[in-house]
Design a protein around this motif. Structure first.
Motif, PDB file in Angstrom:
ATOM      1  N   MET A 174       0.610  -1.484  -0.126  1.00 11.60           N
ATOM      2  CA  MET A 174       0.427   0.260   0.055  1.00 11.60           C
ATOM      3  C   MET A 174       0.431   1.751   0.307  1.00 11.60           C
ATOM      4  O   MET A 174       1.398   1.216   1.022  1.00 11.60           O
ATOM      5  N   SER A 175       0.399   2.068  -0.683  1.00 10.86           N
ATOM      6  CA  SER A 175       1.258   3.139  -1.203  1.00 10.86           C
ATOM      7  C   SER A 175       1.273   4.175  -0.016  1.00 10.86           C
ATOM      8  O   SER A 175       0.250   4.623   1.223  1.00 10.86           O
ATOM      9  N   LYS A 176       2.005   5.655   0.408  1.00  8.78           N
ATOM     10  CA  LYS A 176       2.215   6.051   1.532  1.00  8.78           C
ATOM     11  C   LYS A 176       0.590   6.895   1.557  1.00  8.78           C
ATOM     12  O   LYS A 176       0.030   7.528   2.919  1.00  8.78           O
ATOM     13  N   ASP A 177       0.628   7.868  -0.146  1.00 15.89           N
ATOM     14  CA  ASP A 177      -0.583   8.033   0.010  1.00 15.89           C
ATOM     15  C   ASP A 177      -2.502   7.814   0.737  1.00 15.89           C
ATOM     16  O   ASP A 177      -3.133   8.693   1.144  1.00 15.89           O
ATOM     17  N   SER A 178      -1.968   6.475  -0.267  1.00 17.92           N
ATOM     18  CA  SER A 178      -3.708   5.252   0.215  1.00 17.92           C
ATOM     19  C   SER A 178      -4.047   5.767   1.950  1.00 17.92           C
ATOM     20  O   SER A 178      -5.043   5.502   1.915  1.00 17.92           O
TER      21      SER A 178
ATOM     22  N   ASN B  26       0.330 -13.975  12.847  1.00 15.95           N
ATOM     23  CA  ASN B  26       0.959 -14.369  11.558  1.00 15.95           C
ATOM     24  C   ASN B  26       2.578 -13.748  11.277  1.00 15.95           C
ATOM     25  O   ASN B  26       2.274 -11.886  11.712  1.00 15.95           O
ATOM     26  N   CYS B  27       3.349 -13.997  10.403  1.00 16.94           N
ATOM     27  CA  CYS B  27       4.601 -13.748  10.146  1.00 16.94           C
ATOM     28  C   CYS B  27       4.316 -12.460   9.193  1.00 16.94           C
ATOM     29  O   CYS B  27       5.211 -11.008   9.283  1.00 16.94           O
ATOM     30  N   ASN B  28       4.128 -12.560   8.168  1.00 14.07           N
ATOM     31  CA  ASN B  28       2.835 -11.172   6.915  1.00 14.07           C
ATOM     32  C   ASN B  28       2.746 -10.583   7.879  1.00 14.07           C
ATOM     33  O   ASN B  28       3.240  -9.404   7.552  1.00 14.07           O
ATOM     34  N   SER B  29       1.452 -10.186   8.781  1.00 17.67           N
ATOM     35  CA  SER B  29       1.389  -8.697   9.512  1.00 17.67           C
ATOM     36  C   SER B  29       2.691  -8.573   9.970  1.00 17.67           C
ATOM     37  O   SER B  29       2.374  -7.319  10.222  1.00 17.67           O
ATOM     38  N   VAL B  30       3.663  -9.325  10.528  1.00 17.90           N
ATOM     39  CA  VAL B  30       4.579  -8.552  11.440  1.00 17.90           C
ATOM     40  C   VAL B  30       5.539  -7.872  10.933  1.00 17.90           C
ATOM     41  O   VAL B  30       5.908  -6.664  10.479  1.00 17.90           O
ATOM     42  N   GLN B  31       5.421  -8.636   9.230  1.00 21.95           N
ATOM     43  CA  GLN B  31       6.138  -8.008   8.662  1.00 21.95           C
ATOM     44  C   GLN B  31       5.956  -6.839   7.850  1.00 21.95           C
ATOM     45  O   GLN B  31       6.449  -5.736   7.981  1.00 21.95           O
ATOM     46  N   PHE B  32       4.297  -7.200   7.667  1.00 18.61           N
ATOM     47  CA  PHE B  32       3.758  -5.701   6.971  1.00 18.61           C
ATOM     48  C   PHE B  32       3.790  -4.888   7.787  1.00 18.61           C
ATOM     49  O   PHE B  32       4.932  -3.217   7.421  1.00 18.61           O
ATOM     50  N   TYR B  33       3.620  -4.450   9.432  1.00 24.33           N
ATOM     51  CA  TYR B  33       3.562  -2.930   9.547  1.00 24.33           C
ATOM     52  C   TYR B  33       5.023  -2.825   9.965  1.00 24.33           C
ATOM     53  O   TYR B  33       5.271  -1.179   9.894  1.00 24.33           O
TER      54      TYR B  33
ATOM     55  N   MET C  65       4.687  -2.189  21.990  1.00 27.97           N
ATOM     56  CA  MET C  65       4.462  -4.027  20.969  1.00 27.97           C
ATOM     57  C   MET C  65       3.106  -4.070  21.204  1.00 27.97           C
ATOM     58  O   MET C  65       2.158  -4.259  21.711  1.00 27.97           O
ATOM     59  N   VAL C  66       3.478  -4.802  19.803  1.00 28.99           N
ATOM     60  CA  VAL C  66       1.770  -4.919  19.448  1.00 28.99           C
ATOM     61  C   VAL C  66       2.554  -6.490  18.411  1.00 28.99           C
ATOM     62  O   VAL C  66       3.381  -6.600  18.164  1.00 28.99           O
ATOM     63  N   PHE C  67       1.427  -7.509  19.091  1.00 31.51           N
ATOM     64  CA  PHE C  67       1.674  -8.881  18.806  1.00 31.51           C
ATOM     65  C   PHE C  67       1.001  -9.253  17.274  1.00 31.51           C
ATOM     66  O   PHE C  67      -0.643  -8.813  17.747  1.00 31.51           O
ATOM     67  N   PHE C  68       0.728 -10.451  16.259  1.00 33.54           N
ATOM     68  CA  PHE C  68      -0.171  -9.877  15.491  1.00 33.54           C
ATOM     69  C   PHE C  68       0.276 -12.364  15.213  1.00 33.54           C
ATOM     70  O   PHE C  68       1.245 -12.990  15.691  1.00 33.54           O
TER      71      PHE C  68
END
Ligand SMILES: Nc1ncnc2c1ncn2[C@@H]1O[C@H](COP(=O)(O)OP(=O)(O)OP(=O)(O)O)[C@@H](O)[C@H]1O
Length: 337
Positions: free
Chosen positions: A1-5, A326-333, A321-324
């Motif tokens: 997702m771009s910064k603008d959106s 799955n790994c993809n969410s951790v990577q995304f954030y 501290m934020v827990f997700f």
């Protein structure tokens, strides 16, 4: 997702009434103010020896109280289990049983099914590994007999955690153990099945795959089934896989099922998997620091990102501290901030 959106989304959500852990802003601010006040009291600068001693005394009492809630009076050395397991436990510095372990292990050793309601961090892992491994040891279960203990857990991370404890615990016993989780090479897993995995820790999807496609996987001699975090298994959507597994494995076996919450779906699973279980409940929440203030927000799936994003942006100067799940969410954030 771009910064603008992302910015657009943030603007949009700012216009809407903000969902917070408190019902409204002023209440939240009041809460924060109280929290700061409490924090000040808890971390007040040292003003003298008397104050210091009182703090130390309180902390000492609190520590002892928490220890009492966590541990039972029973020692692993007093249990009717093999010396090899006792030695493994000693190496790991486990001497006293936690409450859930003291309530579960003797019943499981006596052949009873267990229905456990315990919060995370209570010591469930040893509560089911110790008695089930001891059963295999006593009957001299061999690698060629295939899988004798099957532990099903909802996520790869949880399975790895259980497997690591199992490996250490089994240091002095001849029974084999293994991990079967999604994302790993199926061929490598096949090789392990050829040798025989006596204590198997697995996620449901990959397990069903092997049950249906790997002829080397011998599960017909299964003696103990452990369903860990049943509520999470169903929440993730593993109901179908669990039903397949329960149909395929022997009916004559011992089962332990752990779940932090009870729902109708779990009741169905309990009916399908357990026979006259002993109900074991451990209510003390030892996983959380007592002084910690807690709150939560129920948010629709589609609004979750917006809420979390605005919350984190608003609190950039704080340690969070934020827990997700799955790994993809951790990577995304992680990429986002
Ligand atoms: N008898 C014991 N003595 C000392 N520490 C213990 C004992 N049993 C478990 N622990 C420790 O307590 C912690 C929590 O144990 P465990 O992971 O088994 O809990 P759990 O209920 O399965 O939690 P989770 O669901 O988070 O995995 C671990 O760090 C473990 O090493």
């Amino acid at each position: 997702m771009s910064k603008d959106s992302v910015n657009d989304l943030v603007k949009k959500v700012k216009k809407k009434k903000r969902v917070t852990t408190c019902e409204n802003e002023s209440e939240q601010e009041k809460g924060e103010e109280e929290g700061r006040e409490e924090q000040k009291q808890n971390v007040a600068p040292n003003t003298g020896n008397e104050h210091n001693e009182r703090n130390e005394h309180n902390e000492h009492n609190e520590h002892n109280e928490r220890k009492e809630k966590f541990y039972s009076k029973l020692k692993f050395d007093d249990l009717d289990i093999c010396d090899s397991l006792k030695k493994g436990l000693r190496d790991l510095n486990f001497t006293t049983l936690t409450e859930i372990q003291a309530k579960c292990i003797p019943h499981f050793l006596n052949g009873k099914d267990i229905l456990g309601a315990a919060k995370t961090g209570s010591g469930k892992t040893l509560a089911f590994l110790v008695p089930s491994i001891n059963i295999l040891y006593n009957i001299k279960f061999l690698p060629k007999n295939g899988t004798g203990v099957l532990v099903i857990s909802p996520t790869r991370e949880l399975c790895i955690q259980i497997y690591n404890v199992c490996k250490d615990l089994c240091k002095y016993i001849p029974q084999t153990n293994g991990l079967i989780i999604g994302g790993m090479s199926k061929n490598e897993e096949k090789k392990k099945f050829m040798y025989g995995i006596n204590v198997l820790i697995a996620t449901p999807g990959r397990l069903v795959d092997h049950m249906q496609n790997t002829k080397e996987f011998i599960y017909q001699n299964l003696i103990c089934l452990i369903i860990d975090e049943a509520d999470r298994l169903l929440q993730i959507g593993f109901e179908e896989e669990l039903n397949i597994i329960l149909k395929k494995i022997p009916q004559k076996r011992q089962t332990a099922l752990f779940s932090a919450t009870q729902t109708t779906k779990i009741e169905n699973l309990i009916r399908l998997s357990l026979k006259k279980p002993i109900f074991i409940e451990v209510t003390t929440n030892i996983a959380t620091v007592e002084r910690l203030k807690q709150g939560y927000a129920l948010v629709d799936q589609d609004k979750r990102f917006l809420l979390l994003f605005t919350f984190l942006k608003k609190n950039m100067n704080k340690k969070i501290m934020v827990f997700f799940n799955n790994c993809n969410s951790v990577q995304f954030y992680n990429d986002l901030f």
